[in-house]
Motif scaffolding. Sequence first.
Motif, PDB file in Angstrom:
ATOM      1  N   ARG A  15       0.613  -1.264   0.235  1.00 48.54           N
ATOM      2  CA  ARG A  15       0.321   0.438   0.055  1.00 48.54           C
ATOM      3  C   ARG A  15       1.120   1.086  -0.460  1.00 48.54           C
ATOM      4  O   ARG A  15       1.925   1.454   0.817  1.00 48.54           O
ATOM      5  N   LYS A  16       0.009   2.538  -0.773  1.00 47.05           N
ATOM      6  CA  LYS A  16       1.143   3.644  -1.099  1.00 47.05           C
ATOM      7  C   LYS A  16       0.136   4.330   0.307  1.00 47.05           C
ATOM      8  O   LYS A  16      -1.175   4.757   0.464  1.00 47.05           O
ATOM      9  N   ALA A  17       1.129   5.414   1.520  1.00 44.57           N
ATOM     10  CA  ALA A  17       0.415   6.115   1.951  1.00 44.57           C
ATOM     11  C   ALA A  17      -0.012   7.095   1.357  1.00 44.57           C
ATOM     12  O   ALA A  17       0.963   7.219   0.886  1.00 44.57           O
ATOM     13  N   ALA A  57       6.129   2.290  -1.622  1.00 44.81           N
ATOM     14  CA  ALA A  57       5.192   0.898  -0.892  1.00 44.81           C
ATOM     15  C   ALA A  57       5.888   0.598   0.472  1.00 44.81           C
ATOM     16  O   ALA A  57       6.058   0.676   0.148  1.00 44.81           O
ATOM     17  N   TYR A  58       4.695  -0.088   1.149  1.00 41.20           N
ATOM     18  CA  TYR A  58       5.056   0.010   2.973  1.00 41.20           C
ATOM     19  C   TYR A  58       4.450  -1.389   2.109  1.00 41.20           C
ATOM     20  O   TYR A  58       3.478  -1.788   1.503  1.00 41.20           O
ATOM     21  N   VAL A  59       5.465  -2.677   2.956  1.00 41.87           N
ATOM     22  CA  VAL A  59       4.761  -4.298   2.007  1.00 41.87           C
ATOM     23  C   VAL A  59       4.569  -4.586   3.404  1.00 41.87           C
ATOM     24  O   VAL A  59       5.491  -4.731   4.140  1.00 41.87           O
ATOM     25  N   THR A  60       3.547  -4.909   3.855  1.00 42.16           N
ATOM     26  CA  THR A  60       3.680  -6.058   5.340  1.00 42.16           C
ATOM     27  C   THR A  60       3.375  -7.331   4.780  1.00 42.16           C
ATOM     28  O   THR A  60       2.478  -7.713   3.891  1.00 42.16           O
ATOM     29  N   ILE A  61       3.878  -8.551   5.312  1.00 39.99           N
ATOM     30  CA  ILE A  61       3.703 -10.203   5.181  1.00 39.99           C
ATOM     31  C   ILE A  61       3.351 -10.497   6.686  1.00 39.99           C
ATOM     32  O   ILE A  61       4.401 -10.353   7.390  1.00 39.99           O
ATOM     33  N   TYR A  62       2.291 -11.163   6.509  1.00 43.70           N
ATOM     34  CA  TYR A  62       2.199 -11.909   7.173  1.00 43.70           C
ATOM     35  C   TYR A  62       1.887 -13.121   7.219  1.00 43.70           C
ATOM     36  O   TYR A  62       2.224 -13.926   5.916  1.00 43.70           O
ATOM     37  N   ARG A  63       2.224 -13.927   8.009  1.00 47.06           N
ATOM     38  CA  ARG A  63       2.444 -15.615   7.858  1.00 47.06           C
ATOM     39  C   ARG A  63       1.417 -16.349   9.317  1.00 47.06           C
ATOM     40  O   ARG A  63       1.156 -15.763  10.063  1.00 47.06           O
ATOM     41  N   PHE A  64       0.461 -17.048   8.496  1.00 47.50           N
ATOM     42  CA  PHE A  64      -0.125 -17.848   9.290  1.00 47.50           C
ATOM     43  C   PHE A  64       0.694 -19.672   9.081  1.00 47.50           C
ATOM     44  O   PHE A  64       0.939 -19.745   8.177  1.00 47.50           O
TER      45      PHE A  64
END
Length: 184
Positions: A15-17, A57-64
């Motif tokens: 996402r770009k702020a 952009a901000y890149v958020t990487i999450y794992r489950f």
Amino acid sequence: MMEEQAGPVTVSIARKAVPGREADYEDWISRVTAAVSHWPGYQGVNVLRPAAATDYAYVTIYRFSTWEQCHAFEKSEERARLLLELEGMVESEAEIKKVTGLEFWFDLPEVPAQARPSPHKMALVVTLVAYGVVMGLNITIGPLIAAQPLWLKALIMVSAQVLLMTYIFMPQATRLLRRWLFGG
């Protein structure tokens, strides 16, 4: 929608702020991180700040741990409430990629998303690249951090390995081995 798969799931959201709202967005990321950390199956989150490598952009990487646990979080009221707060904070829709296992290291823009190398080929390439990166890091920065506490040495080495593999070596290896990986 992604078909259900066994094994861990990695989700990448870019996402770009809106200019001037970066601090608000960083605060929002902190609240989302705190919220997701309590969900069953949560394995961690990494946030990449805007840079040339992330197309600013901000890149958020999450794992489950499993697709089902990831899906439960994504469909939760808590996440829906947090997403409503993004109004006016980001420039456009998020770019979302969701992969299982090792697939996120084998993503090429010119290869259709449904094309996936076999798990055996992915494991072999990741093993060889990881070995090379770990050896290189031990030779180059290992002596420089030898006097540091074990936890700090491990943090430095793992962080460097993940960053080097994600942004330099795995994209190069994937392009170099593209025919073998995605061929037959």
